[in-house]
Scaffold this motif. Structure first.
Motif, short mmCIF file in Angstrom:
data_model
loop_
_atom_site.label_atom_id
_atom_site.label_comp_id
_atom_site.label_asym_id
_atom_site.label_seq_id
_atom_site.Cartn_x
_atom_site.Cartn_y
_atom_site.Cartn_z
N THR A 34 0.89 -1.05 -0.10
CA THR A 34 0.00 -0.06 0.05
C THR A 34 0.79 1.24 -0.15
OG1 THR A 34 -1.65 -1.12 1.22
CG2 THR A 34 -1.73 1.15 1.08
N GLU A 35 1.84 1.33 0.75
CA GLU A 35 2.77 2.29 0.95
C GLU A 35 3.55 2.80 -0.49
OE1 GLU A 35 6.54 4.22 3.30
OE2 GLU A 35 5.98 2.14 3.70
N ILE A 39 3.17 6.12 -2.86
CA ILE A 39 4.23 6.76 -3.26
C ILE A 39 4.44 6.84 -4.70
CG2 ILE A 39 6.95 6.59 -3.35
CD1 ILE A 39 6.91 5.54 -0.53
N ALA A 40 3.83 5.87 -5.38
CA ALA A 40 4.02 6.00 -6.87
C ALA A 40 2.72 7.09 -7.49
CB ALA A 40 3.66 4.67 -7.52
N ARG A 41 1.72 6.99 -6.70
CA ARG A 41 0.74 7.95 -7.07
C ARG A 41 1.36 9.51 -6.86
NH1 ARG A 41 -2.82 4.28 -4.48
NH2 ARG A 41 -2.83 5.51 -2.74
N MET A 42 1.93 9.54 -5.49
CA MET A 42 2.48 11.01 -5.33
C MET A 42 3.67 11.42 -6.38
SD MET A 42 2.81 11.14 -1.05
CE MET A 42 4.42 10.72 -1.41
N ASP A 43 4.64 10.43 -6.63
CA ASP A 43 5.39 10.63 -7.90
C ASP A 43 4.89 11.10 -9.01
OD1 ASP A 43 7.37 10.51 -5.74
OD2 ASP A 43 7.87 8.14 -6.56
N ALA A 44 3.58 10.24 -9.39
CA ALA A 44 2.95 10.73 -10.82
C ALA A 44 2.44 12.16 -10.89
CB ALA A 44 1.87 9.52 -10.96
N ALA A 45 1.72 12.41 -9.61
CA ALA A 45 1.31 13.71 -9.48
C ALA A 45 2.53 15.06 -9.47
CB ALA A 45 0.55 13.98 -8.09
N GLU A 46 3.53 14.52 -8.94
CA GLU A 46 4.59 15.57 -8.83
C GLU A 46 5.20 15.81 -10.39
OE1 GLU A 46 7.69 14.45 -6.29
OE2 GLU A 46 6.42 14.96 -4.61
N ARG A 47 5.14 14.67 -10.98
CA ARG A 47 5.63 14.68 -12.53
C ARG A 47 4.66 15.40 -13.41
NH1 ARG A 47 7.04 9.45 -12.04
NH2 ARG A 47 5.23 8.87 -12.98
N ASP A 48 3.48 15.17 -13.09
CA ASP A 48 2.22 15.95 -13.96
C ASP A 48 2.39 17.38 -13.76
OD1 ASP A 48 1.43 13.47 -15.00
OD2 ASP A 48 -0.17 13.27 -13.76
N ALA A 49 2.29 17.73 -12.29
CA ALA A 49 2.65 19.21 -11.87
C ALA A 49 3.86 19.89 -12.48
CB ALA A 49 2.77 19.40 -10.39
N GLU A 50 5.21 19.29 -12.50
CA GLU A 50 6.00 19.48 -13.09
C GLU A 50 6.14 19.98 -14.71
OE1 GLU A 50 9.36 17.40 -12.08
OE2 GLU A 50 9.17 17.89 -9.92
N LEU A 51 5.30 18.97 -15.44
CA LEU A 51 5.12 19.00 -16.69
C LEU A 51 4.19 20.27 -17.20
CD1 LEU A 51 5.02 15.35 -17.90
CD2 LEU A 51 6.80 16.98 -18.46
N ALA A 52 3.12 20.52 -16.35
CA ALA A 52 2.22 21.32 -16.38
C ALA A 52 3.08 22.64 -16.28
CB ALA A 52 1.13 21.21 -15.64
N ALA A 53 3.70 22.88 -15.15
CA ALA A 53 4.45 24.07 -14.82
C ALA A 53 5.50 24.45 -16.06
CB ALA A 53 5.36 24.00 -13.64
N ILE A 54 6.18 23.31 -16.79
CA ILE A 54 7.00 23.72 -17.83
C ILE A 54 6.29 24.03 -18.89
CG2 ILE A 54 8.45 22.64 -19.55
CD1 ILE A 54 9.60 20.98 -16.85
N LYS A 55 5.09 23.51 -19.32
CA LYS A 55 4.29 23.82 -20.39
C LYS A 55 3.83 25.14 -20.32
CE LYS A 55 2.95 19.09 -21.83
NZ LYS A 55 1.83 18.47 -21.94
#
Length: 62
Positions: A34-35, A39-55
């Motif tokens: 579960t942990e 962590i994988a969900r949090m990492d994916a959300a961070e990646r998506d946020a970074e990509l959105a900020a870069i765009k």
């Protein structure tokens, strides 16, 4: 006393401890799984946020 019941009474504590151990290890493995998923969900959300900020920051291309 019946020898079968005596043998069963001798094995019962070991079986009980074995079941407790099995439940404890199972709980640890499930908690780890579960942990890792969280962590994988949090990492994916961070990646998506970074990509959105870069765009958002990049200038439009013509």
């Amino acid at each position: 006393m019946n020898p079968l019941l005596t043998a069963l009474a001798a094995l019962l504590p070991s079986i009980g401890v074995g079941l407790l151990f099995w439940f404890a290890i199972r709980a640890l493995v499930n908690a780890d799984r579960t942990e890792r998923q969280a962590i994988a969900r949090m990492d994916a959300a961070e990646r998506d946020a970074e990509l959105a900020a870069i765009k958002k920051e990049s200038p439009p291309t013509v």
